[in-house]
Design a protein around this motif. Structure first.
Motif, mmCIF file in Angstrom:
data_model
loop_
_atom_site.group_PDB
_atom_site.id
_atom_site.type_symbol
_atom_site.label_atom_id
_atom_site.label_comp_id
_atom_site.label_asym_id
_atom_site.label_seq_id
_atom_site.Cartn_x
_atom_site.Cartn_y
_atom_site.Cartn_z
ATOM 1 N N GLU A 85 -3.838 -0.841 -1.364
ATOM 2 C CA GLU A 85 -2.674 -0.108 -0.869
ATOM 3 C C GLU A 85 -2.599 1.288 -1.475
ATOM 4 N N ASP A 86 -3.024 1.433 -2.719
ATOM 5 C CA ASP A 86 -3.046 2.751 -3.355
ATOM 6 C C ASP A 86 -3.986 3.688 -2.592
ATOM 7 N N ASP A 89 -2.238 4.505 0.788
ATOM 8 C CA ASP A 89 -1.092 5.402 0.618
ATOM 9 C C ASP A 89 -1.517 6.843 0.346
ATOM 10 N N ASN A 90 -2.689 7.028 -0.266
ATOM 11 C CA ASN A 90 -3.129 8.359 -0.652
ATOM 12 C C ASN A 90 -4.172 8.984 0.270
ATOM 13 N N LEU A 94 -1.712 5.638 8.061
ATOM 14 C CA LEU A 94 -1.102 4.315 8.059
ATOM 15 C C LEU A 94 -2.149 3.289 7.676
ATOM 16 N N TRP A 112 4.135 -5.438 4.083
ATOM 17 C CA TRP A 112 3.445 -5.252 5.362
ATOM 18 C C TRP A 112 4.301 -5.882 6.453
ATOM 19 N N ARG A 140 1.533 -0.790 7.463
ATOM 20 C CA ARG A 140 2.349 -0.181 6.404
ATOM 21 C C ARG A 140 2.245 1.329 6.553
ATOM 22 N N ASN A 141 3.209 2.036 5.990
ATOM 23 C CA ASN A 141 3.232 3.510 6.033
ATOM 24 C C ASN A 141 3.257 4.041 7.451
#
Length: 162
Positions: A85-86, A89-90, A94, A112, A140-141
């Motif tokens: 996930e890191d 996210d970076n 998505l 999620w 996610r995101n």
């Protein structure tokens, strides 16, 4: 690679084939090894092209999340997902994954959410719906996207498209 295949075969109870492995190659991998250097946990995030409605998005797609059956329910799946996930996210717009029934609880506990809009694939014959994947594709995101009204389409690949 033999350790990874042993782990995936055990974790997926023999239901992980060469096409599934191909989907997980490349990208970034999170690994957990025990004190004897045996691989006991794995997860990968690979770059995929997806369309949200008709807008292209960079997607970090999660593949081959597995924990050795002898080490399940020890928090290792959560540790693997935190690392993956890191990266998502970076580095991506998505994240998405195709959840098995066995993995659903882990992913939902980490925030999620199921994509509730239309799902499809950009196949060699054009866009095709993938209704069998409804409820199993988690994201996610997604920012301000409304997954209830948007269409999510993935790129074509052999085997399971999601």
């Amino acid at each position: 690679m033999p350790q990874l295949m042993r782990l995936l075969d055990a974790a997926f109870d023999g239901d992980f084939d060469d096409t599934d492995l191909d989907h997980a190659l490349g990208g970034m991998h999170a690994l957990i090894v025990d004190e004897s250097d045996e691989l006991i946990g794995h997860a990968a995030v690979v770059a995929r092209s997806v369309l949200v409605d008709d807008q292209p998005r960079r997607c970090g797609y999660v593949e081959a999340v597995a924990v050795s059956p002898t080490h399940q329910r020890e928090g290792l799946g959560g540790a693997l997902m935190a690392a993956i996930e890191d990266v998502i996210d970076n580095a991506y717009d998505l994240g998405a994954l195709g959840a098995s029934d066995a993995g659903m609880r882990l992913y939902e506990s980490r925030g999620w959410i199921p994509w509730v809009g239309t799902l499809g694939v950009l196949s060699p014959d054009g866009w095709a719906p993938t209704p069998d994947d409804e409820g199993a594709v988690l994201v996610r995101n997604i920012g301000g996207l409304d997954s209830a009204v948007a269409r999510l389409s993935c790129d074509w690949r052999a085997g399971d498209v999601w």
